[in-house]
Design an enzyme around this catalytic site. Structure first.
Site, mmCIF file in Angstrom:
data_model
loop_
_atom_site.group_PDB
_atom_site.id
_atom_site.type_symbol
_atom_site.label_atom_id
_atom_site.label_comp_id
_atom_site.label_asym_id
_atom_site.label_seq_id
_atom_site.Cartn_x
_atom_site.Cartn_y
_atom_site.Cartn_z
ATOM 1 N N LYS A 255 0.860 -1.180 0.000
ATOM 2 C CA LYS A 255 0.000 0.000 0.000
ATOM 3 C C LYS A 255 0.895 1.229 0.000
ATOM 4 O O LYS A 255 2.082 1.186 0.348
ATOM 5 C CB LYS A 255 -0.940 0.015 1.213
ATOM 6 C CG LYS A 255 -0.250 0.010 2.588
ATOM 7 C CD LYS A 255 0.160 1.372 3.074
ATOM 8 C CE LYS A 255 0.860 1.301 4.430
ATOM 9 N NZ LYS A 255 1.684 2.513 4.713
ATOM 10 N N ASP B 9 -1.327 -1.205 11.000
ATOM 11 C CA ASP B 9 -1.909 -1.101 9.661
ATOM 12 C C ASP B 9 -2.301 -2.447 9.062
ATOM 13 O O ASP B 9 -2.683 -2.518 7.900
ATOM 14 C CB ASP B 9 -0.982 -0.340 8.704
ATOM 15 C CG ASP B 9 0.397 -0.956 8.593
ATOM 16 O OD1 ASP B 9 0.673 -1.948 9.296
ATOM 17 O OD2 ASP B 9 1.211 -0.450 7.797
#
Length: 268
Positions: A8, A132
């Site tokens: 990401k 995350d």
């Protein structure tokens, strides 16, 4: 069973305050990109972990993939598995590669052993593995607050744009990056800035870690500027570093200036 944990990027990253628990509150948009590892579950007589590709530091049985298995094993009667990881996404790169591996392990185990865990349940397990990790359960663009594990919807799509990721052969630990940061409240919420045209982002959408890390690691500022020179409409460091990315209207014609680094490019 095989799956492909993807990386990401952070579209903006504002560190707003230090929390009483020692973590930091932030504002960011997590956006999935196609640079991926490969993760395989193999039936085994005892749980094991192996890897190929980029070297992974630490003891194999302390890998986040194994910790993900152990986390579910406490609540479900699962047989042993051999977890094999082909590591392609650089470590210490601000791309969430290890977090993705852990979250995809949870997802793969949920499918393989028909655990029937909901998205919310998977995200709650993932939050126990890293701030995350939960993002990679749904693996779609989201606006992140608090520790980066609380999500809000955001009407943002970069479909049609191209991205170039440049890892300048420099690993920056999360601890080092946060030790240099000075939290501050932004003048405008990041979500509002991201909803403006991408052509405005260069002057408005920032990663707070750049100000503290660029003076120590000049290569980071150099790569960012080179991405703009190559035609990027927006360029930034991802996460707490050290990968820089550029978003382009069309595939860049020449990336020879990054030949000494690890580079991935694709369509968003």
């Amino acid at each position: 069973m095989v799956t492909f944990p993807n990386a990401k990027i952070n579209l903006g990253l504002l560190i707003t305050e230090k929390r009483p628990d020692g973590f930091h509150n932030l504002q960011s948009c997590f956006y999935p990109v196609g640079w991926s590892d490969a993760l395989e579950l193999i039936p085994a007589s005892e749980t094991a972990f192996s890897s190929t590709g980029l070297p992974i530091p630490g003891e194999p049985m302390q890998n986040l993939c194994v910790k993900a298995y152990d986390l579910l094993r406490r609540d479900f009667d699962m047989p042993p598995v051999h977890i094999h990881l082909q590591k392609n996404v650089p470590i210490g790169a601000g791309l969430g590669g290890g977090s993705a591996d852990a979250a995809f392990t949870l997802r793969l185990l949920n499918d393989r052993f028909a655990l029937s865990l909901s998205v919310d349940q998977l995200e709650n397990y993932a939050r126990q593995l890293g701030s995350d990790c939960a993002f990679f359960v749904q693996n779609r663009p989201v606006y992140c607050i608090e520790k980066g594990d609380v999500f809000r919807e955001i009407d943002l799509s970069l479909s049609g744009y191209y991205i170039v990721l440049v890892y300048p052969n420099l690993a920056i630990s999360t601890a080092e990056a946060y030790a240099r940061i000075r939290p501050q409240q932004p003048e405008h919420p990041l979500a509002d800035l991201l909803l403006q045209p991408i052509t405005t982002w260069r002057n408005t959408v920032h990663n707070n870690f750049e100000a503290s890390l660029f003076p120590t690691y000049p290569v980071l500022a150099s790569v960012k500027e080179q991405l703009y020179e190559a035609g990027a409409v927006y360029a930034s460091m991802s996460g707490s570093g050290s990968t820089l990315y550029g978003i382009f209207d069309a595939p860049p014609a020449d990336l020879n200036q990054f030949a000494q680094y690890r580079v991935w490019q694709g369509k968003l």
